[in-house]
Design a protein around this motif. Structure first.
Motif, short mmCIF file in Angstrom:
data_model
loop_
_atom_site.label_atom_id
_atom_site.label_comp_id
_atom_site.label_asym_id
_atom_site.label_seq_id
_atom_site.Cartn_x
_atom_site.Cartn_y
_atom_site.Cartn_z
N GLN A 160 0.12 8.26 5.95
CA GLN A 160 1.10 8.95 6.77
C GLN A 160 2.50 8.89 6.18
N GLY A 161 2.60 8.51 4.91
CA GLY A 161 3.89 8.54 4.21
C GLY A 161 4.66 7.24 4.23
N HIS A 162 3.98 6.13 4.52
CA HIS A 162 4.65 4.83 4.54
C HIS A 162 4.39 4.06 3.25
N HIS A 163 5.38 3.30 2.83
CA HIS A 163 5.18 2.23 1.85
C HIS A 163 4.96 0.96 2.67
N PHE A 205 0.86 -1.18 0.00
CA PHE A 205 0.00 0.00 0.00
C PHE A 205 0.90 1.24 0.00
N GLY A 206 0.43 2.29 -0.69
CA GLY A 206 1.15 3.55 -0.64
C GLY A 206 2.25 3.66 -1.68
N SER A 207 2.88 4.82 -1.69
CA SER A 207 3.93 5.11 -2.65
C SER A 207 5.19 4.33 -2.35
N HIS A 208 5.84 3.84 -3.40
CA HIS A 208 7.12 3.15 -3.22
C HIS A 208 8.21 4.10 -2.75
N GLU A 209 7.93 5.39 -2.79
CA GLU A 209 8.88 6.38 -2.28
C GLU A 209 8.69 6.64 -0.79
N GLY A 210 7.67 6.04 -0.20
CA GLY A 210 7.38 6.26 1.21
C GLY A 210 8.35 5.52 2.12
N ARG A 211 8.24 5.81 3.41
CA ARG A 211 9.07 5.12 4.40
C ARG A 211 8.68 3.64 4.43
N PRO A 212 9.64 2.72 4.25
CA PRO A 212 9.31 1.29 4.19
C PRO A 212 8.82 0.79 5.54
N LEU A 213 7.64 0.16 5.53
CA LEU A 213 7.01 -0.32 6.77
C LEU A 213 6.57 -1.77 6.56
N GLU A 217 -7.20 -3.74 5.63
CA GLU A 217 -6.87 -2.81 4.55
C GLU A 217 -7.01 -1.36 4.99
N GLY A 218 -8.05 -1.08 5.78
CA GLY A 218 -8.25 0.29 6.24
C GLY A 218 -7.11 0.78 7.09
N LEU A 219 -6.59 -0.09 7.96
CA LEU A 219 -5.44 0.27 8.79
C LEU A 219 -4.20 0.48 7.93
N CYS A 220 -4.00 -0.40 6.95
CA CYS A 220 -2.85 -0.26 6.05
C CYS A 220 -2.92 1.05 5.27
N GLU A 221 -4.12 1.42 4.83
CA GLU A 221 -4.29 2.66 4.08
C GLU A 221 -4.03 3.88 4.96
N LEU A 222 -4.46 3.82 6.23
CA LEU A 222 -4.16 4.92 7.14
C LEU A 222 -2.66 5.08 7.33
#
Length: 281
Positions: free
Chosen positions: A49-52, A17-25, A40-45
């Motif tokens: 916040q800037g996480h991949h 989930f999220g941008s591949h440029e985000g902080r890896p989580l 999925e909702g938690l992953c999207e939240l």
């Protein structure tokens, strides 16, 4: 979309989930659970916040490699693998993702794996978040009711599995929050349809019991660490959170009244805020 990659000699299924440029989580799930149990909702939240965010199936769960040839370990028999091996799986997945290091979040057995990852591969872990977990089985033994729910014989058909899921979470879930029977039933059905392997859960449980205590190893962890735990957890009582936080130098402990061995939706904003504050520091 679910992707399978080779990692540590096995295949691991994951979703992101999220941008591949985000902080890896990296999110590591618990005993018998699948990647879908990270909602999925938690992953999207977290992605917002800037996480991949990457969630994945541990070995012997979901669509990752299962060790059917190892059978079901008898009580007290040698375990076919240890939590250290699951930690190495996580490091192998990070290799496949091209991540030199990541922020690591683990829940329940996933917290134990995350702890082992921080001990075994300190250069791969940027921050550590251990949720409703413990440094070892003896630090926070389950209540009798929770142990009975955990050890209940698995039913064979889908409808019985769904009914058992509701009974289990009625015991180990969060008494301070309304039991979401619809969500529990939906997830149990999705999990059954993806993969139903009680033997895999038994092998994971054997790994927990055979892996001993990580307190001494956690004393050497030097990454920023967050420990989240429910004060009403019956499966891994809050003593496990206190023990984890005490073992890791400088760890921050946050406990939630009324939270059991799950992550109630009303607590998601707080959980996401705590994790994001840690990873953005």
């Amino acid at each position: 979309m679910t992707t399978r990659v080779a990692a540590n000699g096995i295949e691991i299924a994951y979703e992101s989930f999220g941008s591949h440029e985000g902080r890896p989580l990296l999110l590591i799930m618990g005993l018998g659970a699948q990647l879908i149990h990270w909602d999925e909702g938690l992953c999207e939240l977290l992605a917002d916040q800037g996480h991949h965010v990457v969630r994945f199936d541990n070995r012997d769960a979901g669509l990752s490699t299962h060790f059917h040839d190892k059978g079901v370990p008898a009580m007290g028999a040698p375990s076919p693998y240890l939590l250290d091996d699951l930690a190495d799986d996580s490091a192998g997945l990070m290799d496949a993702l091209g991540w030199p290091a990541a922020h690591v979040v683990g829940a329940s057995m996933g917290g134990m794996i995350a702890q082992a990852l921080a001990i075994r591969h300190p250069d791969r872990v940027l921050t550590l978040t251990s949720i409703m977990s413990t440094p070892g089985p003896s630090a926070a033994p389950p209540t009798e009711a929770a142990l009975a729910a955990l050890m209940a014989a698995p039913p064979a058909d889908r409808e019985a599995v769904l009914a058992q899921a509701v009974r289990t979470w009625s015991v180990i879930g969060s008494p301070g929050y309304e039991l979401d029977r619809e969500r529990i039933t939906l997830l149990a059905g999705l999990a059954f349809d993806r993969c139903f392997d009680p033997g895999g859960t038994a092998r994971q449980l054997a790994a927990i019991m055979a892996s001993g205590d990580r307190t001494a190893g956690l004393a050497g962890v030097r990454v920023p660490t967050l420990v989240l735990h429910g004060e009403a957890d019956q499966l891994v009582p809050v003593a496990g959170g206190h023990a984890t936080a005490a073992a890791v130098p400088g760890a921050r402990l946050v406990t939630y009244p009324g939270m059991g061995h799950d992550l109630p939706r009303p607590l998601w904003p707080s959980v996401v805020a705590e994790i994001s504050k840690l990873t953005a520091a």
